[in-house]
Design a protein around this motif. Structure first.
Motif, short mmCIF file in Angstrom:
data_model
loop_
_atom_site.label_atom_id
_atom_site.label_comp_id
_atom_site.label_asym_id
_atom_site.label_seq_id
_atom_site.Cartn_x
_atom_site.Cartn_y
_atom_site.Cartn_z
N TYR A 128 41.62 45.30 25.24
CA TYR A 128 42.02 45.37 26.70
C TYR A 128 41.48 43.95 27.25
O TYR A 128 40.41 43.79 27.01
CB TYR A 128 41.34 46.63 27.44
CG TYR A 128 42.06 46.71 28.90
CD1 TYR A 128 43.00 47.68 29.00
CD2 TYR A 128 41.52 45.73 29.92
CE1 TYR A 128 43.48 47.48 30.44
CE2 TYR A 128 42.02 45.72 31.11
CZ TYR A 128 43.06 46.72 31.61
OH TYR A 128 43.61 46.81 32.52
N PHE B 277 40.94 41.84 30.52
CA PHE B 277 40.53 41.90 32.09
C PHE B 277 41.23 40.95 32.93
O PHE B 277 41.11 39.62 32.39
CB PHE B 277 39.20 42.03 32.23
CG PHE B 277 38.44 43.14 31.82
CD1 PHE B 277 38.44 44.47 32.16
CD2 PHE B 277 37.60 43.10 30.68
CE1 PHE B 277 37.83 45.35 31.42
CE2 PHE B 277 36.90 43.87 29.79
CZ PHE B 277 37.08 45.34 30.55
N THR B 278 41.94 41.21 34.01
CA THR B 278 42.43 40.35 34.95
C THR B 278 41.84 40.19 35.98
O THR B 278 40.62 40.89 36.25
CB THR B 278 43.98 40.79 35.12
OG1 THR B 278 43.58 42.09 36.03
CG2 THR B 278 44.91 41.35 33.95
N GLU C 94 42.48 40.97 39.05
CA GLU C 94 42.65 42.24 39.75
C GLU C 94 41.67 43.12 39.19
O GLU C 94 41.16 44.01 39.95
CB GLU C 94 43.96 42.58 39.56
CG GLU C 94 45.33 41.84 40.45
CD GLU C 94 45.83 40.62 39.71
OE1 GLU C 94 45.27 40.52 38.38
OE2 GLU C 94 46.40 39.70 40.33
N ASP C 95 41.68 43.24 37.94
CA ASP C 95 40.88 44.22 37.45
C ASP C 95 39.04 44.11 37.90
O ASP C 95 38.45 44.98 38.27
CB ASP C 95 40.79 44.20 36.00
CG ASP C 95 42.05 44.82 35.16
OD1 ASP C 95 42.56 45.66 35.93
OD2 ASP C 95 42.33 44.31 34.12
N LEU D 84 36.11 46.18 40.23
CA LEU D 84 35.02 46.87 39.56
C LEU D 84 33.90 47.43 40.35
O LEU D 84 33.66 47.02 41.46
CB LEU D 84 34.40 45.80 38.42
CG LEU D 84 35.19 45.34 37.33
CD1 LEU D 84 34.49 44.19 36.64
CD2 LEU D 84 35.66 46.37 36.43
N LYS E 143 35.06 50.00 37.52
CA LYS E 143 36.36 50.78 37.41
C LYS E 143 36.36 51.31 35.73
O LYS E 143 36.00 50.84 35.07
CB LYS E 143 37.65 49.80 37.54
CG LYS E 143 38.85 50.34 37.29
CD LYS E 143 40.03 49.30 37.66
CE LYS E 143 41.26 49.88 37.64
NZ LYS E 143 42.29 48.81 37.81
N PHE F 20 38.72 52.04 32.48
CA PHE F 20 39.91 51.58 31.68
C PHE F 20 40.27 52.40 30.68
O PHE F 20 39.17 52.93 29.88
CB PHE F 20 39.70 50.03 31.34
CG PHE F 20 39.50 49.23 32.37
CD1 PHE F 20 40.37 48.35 32.81
CD2 PHE F 20 38.11 48.82 32.98
CE1 PHE F 20 40.11 47.79 33.95
CE2 PHE F 20 37.95 47.90 34.01
CZ PHE F 20 38.85 47.25 34.44
#
Length: 583
Positions: free
Chosen positions: A331, A333-334, A336-337, A341, A343, A345
């Motif tokens: 995964y 992380f962008t 936006e992610d 945080l 958060k 996933f």
């Protein structure tokens, strides 16, 4: 066929005749996060018009729709999510496993079709009051039901159910409702399941509303749902957005003509709780297989991430010694992610991931992220089956599966084989597999995943017998091909002799065909005496149909059989089936 109310009457009647034997549940075992608890089959008692042997565990019905069972009164099964029945041998007629709950929840039942050997009921978390195994057919002459095992099944930590509110509340006209405070969700996580149990639902038209501070939840949308009069439980799974709402404001349950018994929270399995930062791909967290909770297709593997950089990555490995990666494996992380945080996933638990984990456990690796929990949450099953084929360096294998496969794995070619009584086998390429149709597989050495069509998630492991497609005869159990020879026919199996891969005639009982494979049967005798003789294969690619127009036309690739060895000719270059250039 009679409906379930026939069994309801049987369940009521059997309360009068069951032996009240204590300690019905005996063995408790744990393995790789799974816990099971066996029922004592000798404690079952037969109902009217049936006999039950407590030693052999055989039920002999003397009438239709009858069997044997046990009355508990009330037994706490909240640590378990399933009850499983296994038959010692397939019954010639359908068999029913029925269960009742002490709190009056709707009875549950599963029907095992004739020939099946196992079945599973998903428990609702309430105390179990009785079980009942019965013939589900009006045809009962010379029919017996041989039981092998009935057991409860759960997952360490996964089936923890806590009661958030135990106040009985009648909701009849939208003027009253039940508020469940935010503090009760303090330890909840995305993926947890909220369970609303009803005492009664008597009207023909019932509605249940769930909101948080007046706002709709993602997992309960629309916020007012109409439920059938017989429904005694509603469940929904909290999303990450839902969790933020309920931890701040709790939930409010309203409705029309329902009485709420209690509100519960089914928690997922947390198997890692150490604050960990991974920054440079070194080390990683190893979780042994024995410490992993049981996972099923459709579950979610969840990471609670507290900090991460943009382009930080989570990688999963299932064999850290050889750094073998799973699929899906990462995964990323962008921005936006990172802005959102902390958060949670989620990575879907697929057939492939379950298969790859095997007994090797899981390694969590990556770069530039910090997490403090890893857990398994409920999800949506894919409603498919998967099977795995190992192709050796020979580059060929026979294969038969009990379900359709609409899309072949990358790098795999499949062929139907036919024979007209000569020394020639004609191989015609196909682009999908049909249920019970054995084929020839050509692929480079390795393991390949075959995924069924949607809607094939039912248990198909109990299939027996042989199945013919052209000249190939597939089997779901190991067999002796020589013993299958019929008058005028000769059997051949795929083997490698002196570096030549071909179908060789079976002359003695020294070889066998493994389950999920096939042998070739035809009217031609290739053997003129001496060692097994091979058949000659001629490959005739099938031109794509209109629905297969996205596939490569196989005419651009030729199969060449030279000196007993199969080669692939692309343009002017010849390759082995392992992809090596031939000089």
């Amino acid at each position: 066929m009679k409906k379930f109310n026939e069994f309801n009457r049987a369940l009521v009647a059997k309360k009068k005749i069951f032996l009240f034997i204590g300690a019905m549940l005996l063995a408790v075992t744990a393995n790789a996060g799974t816990i099971t608890q066996d029922l004592d089959l000798s404690a079952l008692a037969a109902g009217d018009n049936a006999e039950y042997n407590t030693a052999s565990h055989v039920i002999t019905p003397n009438a239709a729709w009858v069997g044997a069972g046990h009355w508990y009164g009330s037994y706490d099964v909240s640590d378990y999510s399933q009850i499983v029945i296994e038959l010692a041998s397939a019954c010639a007629q359908p068999v029913s496993l029925s269960i009742s709950y002490a709190d009056g929840s709707a009875d549950q039942q599963i029907i095992l079709a004739a020939g099946a050997t196992s079945g599973t009921i998903e428990l609702n978390g309430s105390s179990l009051s009785n079980i009942w195994v019965a013939l589900y057919s009006a045809t009962y002459d010379e029919v017996t039901i041989a039981l092998s095992r009935i057991y409860l099944k759960g997952t360490n930590g996964k089936q923890s159910i806590i009661t958030l509110n135990d106040t009985e509340t009648e909701i009849g006209n939208w003027d009253t409702g039940l508020a469940v405070g935010s503090s009760t969700f303090a330890d909840a996580h995305a993926g947890d399941q909220v369970i609303i149990n009803f005492v009664t639902a008597t009207a023909a038209y019932n509605q249940v509303q769930v909101v948080s501070n007046g706002e709709t939840l993602d997992s309960y949308n629309p916020n007012i749902a109409t439920v059938a009069a017989t429904v005694t439980q509603v469940r929904f799974t909290l999303t990450a957005a839902d969790l933020t709402k309920v931890q701040a404001n709790g939930i409010y349950i309203g409705g029309y003509y329902v009485t709420i018994k209690n509100v519960q929270l089914r928690k997922h399995a947390i198997f890692y709780t150490t604050l960990t930062t991974l920054g440079n791909w070194s080390g990683g967290v190893n979780v042994a297989n024995a410490n992993l909770p049981a996972m099923e297709d459709g579950n979610l593997l969840c990471f609670h991430v507290t900090a991460a950089s943009v382009d930080g990555q989570v990688y999963l490995q299932h064999d850290w010694a050889d750094f073998t990666y799973t699929t899906p494996r990462n995964y990323v992380f962008t921005s936006e992610d990172v802005a959102a945080l902390p958060k949670t996933f989620s990575i879907p638990v697929t057939h492939a991931l379950l298969h790859q984990l095997g007994s090797q456990g899981l390694t969590i690796n990556g770069q530039d992220f910090t997490f403090d929990e890893v857990f398994v949450a409920e999800g949506t099953p894919s409603n498919t089956k998967a099977a795995y084929l190992n192709v050796t360096a020979a580059g060929m294998a026979t294969y038969v599966l009990p379900f359709d496969v609409p899309d072949l794995p990358d790098g795999v070619e499949a062929y139907n084989l036919t024979n007209d009584g000569t020394n020639e086998i004609v191989a015609e390429q196909v682009y999908s597999l049909m249920e019970d149709n054995p084929v020839l597989i050509i692929a480079a050495e390795g393991e390949y995943e075959f995924v069924s069509a949607e809607g094939k998630s039912d248990d198909v492991s109990g299939k027996t017998g042989t199945y013919t497609n052209g000249a190939l005869v597939g089997t779901y159990a190991a067999i002796d091909p020589l013993a299958q020879t019929t008058a005028g026919n000769y059997n051949y199996i795929l083997q490698k002799h002196e570096d030549e891969v071909a179908f060789y005639q079976v002359l003695d009982g020294s070889c066998s065909v493994a389950a999920y494979h096939a042998y070739l049967s035809c009217g031609y005798n290739a053997n003129g005496g001496g060692s097994p003789a091979p058949m000659r294969m001629v490959f005739r690619p099938k031109m794509p149909t209109a629905t297969e127009n996205t596939q490569q036309a196989a005419a651009s690739v030729q199969k060449v059989l030279k000196d007993g060895q199969l080669y692939i000719l692309r343009g002017n270059t010849m390759y082995t089936i392992q992809g090596q250039t031939v000089n």
